[in-house]
Write a protein that holds these residues in place. Structure first.
Motif, PDB file in Angstrom:
ATOM      1  N   GLY A   1      11.205   2.431   7.985  1.00  0.00           N
ATOM      2  CA  GLY A   1      12.157   2.393   9.096  1.00  0.00           C
ATOM      3  C   GLY A   1      13.292   1.409   8.866  1.00  0.00           C
ATOM      4  N   MET A   2      13.722   1.295   7.623  1.00  0.00           N
ATOM      5  CA  MET A   2      14.809   0.364   7.319  1.00  0.00           C
ATOM      6  C   MET A   2      16.150   1.089   7.374  1.00  0.00           C
ATOM      7  SD  MET A   2      13.298  -2.072   4.335  1.00  0.00           S
ATOM      8  CE  MET A   2      12.136  -3.352   4.749  1.00  0.00           C
ATOM      9  N   GLU A   3      17.223   0.315   7.434  1.00  0.00           N
ATOM     10  CA  GLU A   3      18.566   0.857   7.597  1.00  0.00           C
ATOM     11  C   GLU A   3      19.177   1.367   6.295  1.00  0.00           C
ATOM     12  OE1 GLU A   3      20.234   1.281  10.552  1.00  0.00           O
ATOM     13  OE2 GLU A   3      18.295   0.706  11.409  1.00  0.00           O
ATOM     14  N   SER A   4      18.774   0.799   5.149  1.00  0.00           N
ATOM     15  CA  SER A   4      19.429   1.170   3.898  1.00  0.00           C
ATOM     16  C   SER A   4      18.509   0.941   2.709  1.00  0.00           C
ATOM     17  CB  SER A   4      20.706   0.343   3.708  1.00  0.00           C
ATOM     18  OG  SER A   4      20.360  -1.018   3.474  1.00  0.00           O
ATOM     19  N   GLY A   5      18.884   1.576   1.604  1.00  0.00           N
ATOM     20  CA  GLY A   5      18.171   1.355   0.357  1.00  0.00           C
ATOM     21  C   GLY A   5      18.323  -0.075  -0.123  1.00  0.00           C
ATOM     22  N   SER A   6      19.463  -0.690   0.196  1.00  0.00           N
ATOM     23  CA  SER A   6      19.684  -2.094  -0.176  1.00  0.00           C
ATOM     24  C   SER A   6      18.691  -3.008   0.528  1.00  0.00           C
ATOM     25  CB  SER A   6      21.106  -2.521   0.184  1.00  0.00           C
ATOM     26  OG  SER A   6      22.036  -1.769  -0.536  1.00  0.00           O
ATOM     27  N   GLU A   7      18.386  -2.674   1.792  1.00  0.00           N
ATOM     28  CA  GLU A   7      17.419  -3.463   2.546  1.00  0.00           C
ATOM     29  C   GLU A   7      16.028  -3.344   1.899  1.00  0.00           C
ATOM     30  OE1 GLU A   7      15.834  -3.974   7.161  1.00  0.00           O
ATOM     31  OE2 GLU A   7      17.415  -2.510   6.715  1.00  0.00           O
ATOM     32  N   VAL A   8      15.687  -2.140   1.431  1.00  0.00           N
ATOM     33  CA  VAL A   8      14.417  -1.926   0.739  1.00  0.00           C
ATOM     34  C   VAL A   8      14.384  -2.764  -0.538  1.00  0.00           C
ATOM     35  CG1 VAL A   8      13.015  -0.241  -0.534  1.00  0.00           C
ATOM     36  CG2 VAL A   8      14.028   0.387   1.670  1.00  0.00           C
ATOM     37  N   HIS A   9      15.453  -2.686  -1.326  1.00  0.00           N
ATOM     38  CA  HIS A   9      15.525  -3.450  -2.574  1.00  0.00           C
ATOM     39  C   HIS A   9      15.356  -4.950  -2.298  1.00  0.00           C
ATOM     40  CE1 HIS A   9      16.650  -4.585  -6.620  1.00  0.00           C
ATOM     41  NE2 HIS A   9      17.511  -5.435  -6.101  1.00  0.00           N
TER      42      HIS A   9
ATOM     43  N   ALA B   1       0.838  -1.206   0.000  1.00  0.00           N
ATOM     44  CA  ALA B   1       0.000   0.000   0.000  1.00  0.00           C
ATOM     45  C   ALA B   1       0.871   1.255   0.000  1.00  0.00           C
ATOM     46  CB  ALA B   1      -0.945  -0.003   1.204  1.00  0.00           C
ATOM     47  N   ASP B   2       1.984   1.225   0.736  1.00  0.00           N
ATOM     48  CA  ASP B   2       2.918   2.356   0.731  1.00  0.00           C
ATOM     49  C   ASP B   2       3.496   2.576  -0.661  1.00  0.00           C
ATOM     50  OD1 ASP B   2       2.601   2.865   3.453  1.00  0.00           O
ATOM     51  OD2 ASP B   2       4.358   1.669   4.023  1.00  0.00           O
ATOM     52  N   VAL B   3       3.861   1.497  -1.344  1.00  0.00           N
ATOM     53  CA  VAL B   3       4.413   1.614  -2.698  1.00  0.00           C
ATOM     54  C   VAL B   3       3.372   2.261  -3.613  1.00  0.00           C
ATOM     55  CG1 VAL B   3       5.238   0.347  -4.727  1.00  0.00           C
ATOM     56  CG2 VAL B   3       6.022  -0.321  -2.446  1.00  0.00           C
ATOM     57  N   VAL B   4       2.132   1.820  -3.518  1.00  0.00           N
ATOM     58  CA  VAL B   4       1.067   2.364  -4.361  1.00  0.00           C
ATOM     59  C   VAL B   4       0.857   3.843  -4.046  1.00  0.00           C
ATOM     60  CG1 VAL B   4      -1.408   2.251  -4.898  1.00  0.00           C
ATOM     61  CG2 VAL B   4      -0.085   0.140  -4.649  1.00  0.00           C
ATOM     62  N   ARG B   5       0.762   4.177  -2.765  1.00  0.00           N
ATOM     63  CA  ARG B   5       0.496   5.552  -2.347  1.00  0.00           C
ATOM     64  C   ARG B   5       1.623   6.512  -2.698  1.00  0.00           C
ATOM     65  NH1 ARG B   5      -2.377   3.854   2.010  1.00  0.00           N
ATOM     66  NH2 ARG B   5      -0.530   3.257   3.149  1.00  0.00           N
ATOM     67  N   LEU B   6       2.866   6.059  -2.541  1.00  0.00           N
ATOM     68  CA  LEU B   6       4.015   6.948  -2.706  1.00  0.00           C
ATOM     69  C   LEU B   6       4.558   7.001  -4.128  1.00  0.00           C
ATOM     70  CD1 LEU B   6       5.907   6.073   0.596  1.00  0.00           C
ATOM     71  CD2 LEU B   6       4.584   8.147   0.106  1.00  0.00           C
ATOM     72  N   GLN B   7       4.089   6.142  -5.007  1.00  0.00           N
ATOM     73  CA  GLN B   7       4.646   6.096  -6.361  1.00  0.00           C
ATOM     74  C   GLN B   7       4.458   7.411  -7.100  1.00  0.00           C
ATOM     75  OE1 GLN B   7       2.723   3.502  -9.276  1.00  0.00           O
ATOM     76  NE2 GLN B   7       0.913   3.443  -7.979  1.00  0.00           N
ATOM     77  N   PRO B   8       5.362   7.786  -8.004  1.00  0.00           N
ATOM     78  CA  PRO B   8       6.651   7.131  -8.206  1.00  0.00           C
ATOM     79  C   PRO B   8       7.568   7.439  -7.033  1.00  0.00           C
ATOM     80  CG  PRO B   8       6.540   9.131  -9.508  1.00  0.00           C
ATOM     81  CD  PRO B   8       5.201   8.966  -8.834  1.00  0.00           C
ATOM     82  N   THR B   9       8.353   6.460  -6.619  1.00  0.00           N
ATOM     83  CA  THR B   9       9.168   6.622  -5.417  1.00  0.00           C
ATOM     84  C   THR B   9      10.545   6.011  -5.618  1.00  0.00           C
ATOM     85  OG1 THR B   9       9.150   6.371  -3.006  1.00  0.00           O
ATOM     86  CG2 THR B   9       8.308   4.514  -4.301  1.00  0.00           C
ATOM     87  N   LYS B  10      11.377   6.188  -4.636  1.00  0.00           N
ATOM     88  CA  LYS B  10      12.739   5.652  -4.649  1.00  0.00           C
ATOM     89  C   LYS B  10      12.961   4.810  -3.399  1.00  0.00           C
ATOM     90  CE  LYS B  10      15.153   9.289  -7.140  1.00  0.00           C
ATOM     91  NZ  LYS B  10      16.288  10.204  -7.091  1.00  0.00           N
ATOM     92  N   ASN B  11      14.041   4.034  -3.418  1.00  0.00           N
ATOM     93  CA  ASN B  11      14.388   3.228  -2.244  1.00  0.00           C
ATOM     94  C   ASN B  11      14.450   4.085  -0.983  1.00  0.00           C
ATOM     95  OD1 ASN B  11      14.616   1.066  -3.963  1.00  0.00           O
ATOM     96  ND2 ASN B  11      16.790   0.719  -3.631  1.00  0.00           N
ATOM     97  N   ALA B  12      15.059   5.280  -1.071  1.00  0.00           N
ATOM     98  CA  ALA B  12      15.254   6.121   0.116  1.00  0.00           C
ATOM     99  C   ALA B  12      13.925   6.532   0.742  1.00  0.00           C
ATOM    100  CB  ALA B  12      16.079   7.351  -0.244  1.00  0.00           C
ATOM    101  N   GLU B  13      12.929   6.811  -0.088  1.00  0.00           N
ATOM    102  CA  GLU B  13      11.624   7.209   0.432  1.00  0.00           C
ATOM    103  C   GLU B  13      10.947   6.035   1.141  1.00  0.00           C
ATOM    104  OE1 GLU B  13       8.153  10.205  -1.165  1.00  0.00           O
ATOM    105  OE2 GLU B  13       9.210   8.994  -2.624  1.00  0.00           O
TER     106      GLU B  13
END
Length: 169
Positions: free
Chosen positions: A30-38, A12-24
């Motif tokens: 509340g993740m530590e890094s963009g790699s963790e998001v990926h 739901a966050d991906v849908v709401r925030l699109q277009p978005t990036k790993n950092a957002e």
């Protein structure tokens, strides 16, 4: 196999925030890094998102139907890619930034100038990097433009009343 409650919330966050990036998403989750998001996207939501030509994260139409939330950007069906959206759903800070950033006919503002206007108008004191990220996110949604002077400066790319801004919960 269906998605877990956490997976549905994050989708739901991906849908709401699109277009978005790993950092957002990193900040939202509340993740530590963009790699963790990926890694999370690839491990849990791989069938429900894709990256567009600018490497921005977007949800599939199936994802939007599955979580029953509105996409972050709604445009006229006839709008060109890169066109101005009719409605954007953004976090509260982005909505506040949209309210205070210089209008399309005004002199563009630095990030610090926008931060000072946020402090004065809303009595908030976000981190300067959060303000920069908010401006860049609004730029990706085609409602803010960057004007390069000594430092990058920002102003609305559209009239303030041309876009409905909704705060995402």
């Amino acid at each position: 196999m269906g998605l877990s409650e956490e997976e549905l919330d994050r989708l739901a966050d991906v849908v709401r925030l699109q277009p978005t990036k790993n950092a957002e998403l990193q900040e939202a989750w509340g993740m530590e890094s963009g790699s963790e998001v990926h890694s999370y996207l690839e491990g849990h939501l791989t069938d429900y998102y894709f990256r567009d030509d600018d490497s921005l994260i977007r949800a599939t139409s199936e994802a939007a139907d599955l979580v029953d939330v509105e996409p972050g950007v709604e445009s006229d069906a006839e709008a060109e890619p890169g066109g101005v959206p009719d409605t954007i759903r953004v976090p509260e800070l982005q909505a506040q930034v949209f309210e205070v950033v210089a209008g399309p006919e005004e002199r563009s503002q630095s990030v610090v100038s926008v931060l000072n206007d946020l402090r004065e108008t809303f009595g908030v004191d976000p981190d300067v990097d959060d303000v920069r990220r908010a401006l860049r996110s609004l730029e990706r949604k085609n409602v803010v433009e960057v004007v390069y002077r000594t430092v990058p400066t920002f102003r609305l790319a559209v009239e303030r009343d041309a876009v409905t801004v909704e705060v995402a919960e």
